[in-house]
Enzyme design. Structure first.
Site, mmCIF file in Angstrom:
data_model
loop_
_atom_site.group_PDB
_atom_site.id
_atom_site.type_symbol
_atom_site.label_atom_id
_atom_site.label_comp_id
_atom_site.label_asym_id
_atom_site.label_seq_id
_atom_site.Cartn_x
_atom_site.Cartn_y
_atom_site.Cartn_z
ATOM 1 N N ASP A 81 4.853 -17.482 -0.833
ATOM 2 C CA ASP A 81 5.291 -18.823 -0.441
ATOM 3 C C ASP A 81 5.394 -18.923 1.081
ATOM 4 O O ASP A 81 5.907 -18.013 1.733
ATOM 5 C CB ASP A 81 6.667 -19.082 -1.086
ATOM 6 C CG ASP A 81 7.107 -20.528 -0.982
ATOM 7 O OD1 ASP A 81 6.236 -21.415 -0.892
ATOM 8 O OD2 ASP A 81 8.327 -20.769 -1.021
ATOM 9 N N HIS A 210 7.204 -29.347 -2.921
ATOM 10 C CA HIS A 210 8.173 -28.432 -2.299
ATOM 11 C C HIS A 210 9.513 -29.143 -2.194
ATOM 12 O O HIS A 210 9.591 -30.359 -2.290
ATOM 13 C CB HIS A 210 7.699 -28.036 -0.896
ATOM 14 C CG HIS A 210 6.658 -26.974 -0.900
ATOM 15 N ND1 HIS A 210 6.864 -25.741 -0.347
ATOM 16 C CD2 HIS A 210 5.405 -26.960 -1.410
ATOM 17 C CE1 HIS A 210 5.771 -25.005 -0.505
ATOM 18 N NE2 HIS A 210 4.866 -25.722 -1.147
ATOM 19 N N ARG A 260 20.056 -20.460 -5.107
ATOM 20 C CA ARG A 260 21.002 -19.972 -4.086
ATOM 21 C C ARG A 260 22.371 -20.628 -4.242
ATOM 22 O O ARG A 260 23.406 -19.992 -4.058
ATOM 23 C CB ARG A 260 20.431 -20.236 -2.683
ATOM 24 C CG ARG A 260 19.241 -19.364 -2.351
ATOM 25 C CD ARG A 260 18.906 -19.426 -0.875
ATOM 26 N NE ARG A 260 18.174 -20.624 -0.529
ATOM 27 C CZ ARG A 260 16.849 -20.741 -0.602
ATOM 28 N NH1 ARG A 260 16.118 -19.730 -1.019
ATOM 29 N NH2 ARG A 260 16.246 -21.858 -0.263
HETATM 30 ZN ZN LIG Z 1 8.470 -24.996 0.575
#
Ligand SMILES: [Zn+2]
Length: 316
Positions: A81, A210, A260
């Site tokens: 990524d 994204h 996260r």
């Molecule tokens: Zn990204």
């Protein structure tokens, strides 16, 4: 062995999206394999440069192989990524990846084309596919005027020219999402109109979203109630928009922040409620379980749950 990333895209286009999950440690890798196999979803293990820097590529690679031994029915690809040109080449040569993302969208258009073409040439030689990016996934945009925000979005005509000239296999588009916990700071929201315009210029071509974490408000509230200090304006992508985005060509959806935030909420609450404890395996075990549930939920929302059976993993 992982499958070629494009093999996962082909049956998905227009029907469902493949979840891309950013992982950096053992708990996330085991949780990901467990959650995705429980709902029989194909998935993408995503390793960023930050993850390499944290755990080391050889460690991540072998943890993925070990997780596959534990979950032999897993149907997955391994993706680098947000690579630079240099780390894309490292990823291609490492033999650990089935796809790379070259992140050159911060360059002017012609340079983005040139860099992406070079990476595509090297990757395709090795049977590895390439995700490129066009447009700017901005951060907080409060200070920008409407026309300035508009200029950051992916231009549909340019997108068609870019794909044609670079030969990339999928394209990350800027359609209003951004990275991190503070998406849509300017309240612009996901631009489905822009997505539709891009799809009309690139019919059948896999688009990538994204910055697609939901940033669940209850998670933010619980983190803050347990001593955190996230801004109350933390906001993500409303999952109710995903089915429409998928119909408009979004074939891969990237999830990093939600994993996260979950880690942060779980550990803050655990040590608040058990101040006498210091064994990391207890919260670690809970995190694996909760991360697996998050992954399973995402796969259901994306429509990828139940689709693994149609993709056979012949190598294993
Ligand atoms: Zn990204």
């Amino acid at each position: 062995m992982p499958l070629p990333t494009t093999d996962l895209y082909r049956p998905a286009y227009g029907q469902y999206a493949i979840g891309h999950f950013n992982v950096a440690n053992m708990e996330q890798i085991l949780g990901l394999f467990r959650g995705a196999t429980e709902v029989q979803a194909p998935f993408i293990v995503a390793l960023s440069r930050a993850a390499w820097g944290y755990a080391g590529l050889e460690m991540l690679h072998h943890m993925i192989l070990a997780a596959h031994e534990r979950y032999p029915e897993a149907v997955f690809a391994v993706h680098h990524d947000h690579g630079s040109e240099e780390t894309c080449y490292q990823a291609i040569d490492s033999g650990c990846f089935t796809s790379v993302m070259i992140d050159a969208s911060h360059h002017p258009f012609e340079e983005n084309v040139a860099v992406t073409r070079r990476v595509v040439a090297r990757a395709h030689e090795r049977g590895i596919s390439v995700e490129a990016e066009l447009g700017v996934l901005a951060g907080q945009e409060d200070h920008l005027r409407v026309e300035e925000r508009e200029a950051l979005l992916t231009d549909p005509d340019q997108a068609a020219e870019f794909v044609e000239r670079t030969g990339c296999d999928s394209l990350a588009v800027a359609v209003g999402t951004s990275h991190g916990a503070y998406k849509f700071a300017a309240r612009s929201g996901l631009r489905l109109d822009r997505l539709a315009a891009i799809q009309s210029r690139l019919p059948g071509f896999p688009l990538v979203l994204h910055g697609a974490s939901a940033v669940y408000p209850q998670e933010v509230a619980r983190i803050n109630a347990a001593g955190g200090a996230l801004e109350p304006g933390a906001q993500g992508l409303d999952e109710k928009h995903l089915p429409e985005a998928i119909r408009l060509g979004v074939t891969k959806v990237n999830v990093g922040t939600d994993g996260r935030l979950l880690w942060t909420r779980l550990h803050r609450e655990f040590f608040r409620d058990h101040p006498e404890k210091f064994d990391f395996t207890e919260p670690g075990r809970r995190y694996m379980g909760e991360y697996a549930r998050l992954v399973a939920h995402k796969c259901r929302v994306l429509g990828s749950a139940g689709r693994a059976g149609t993709l056979s993993n012949t190598e294993h």
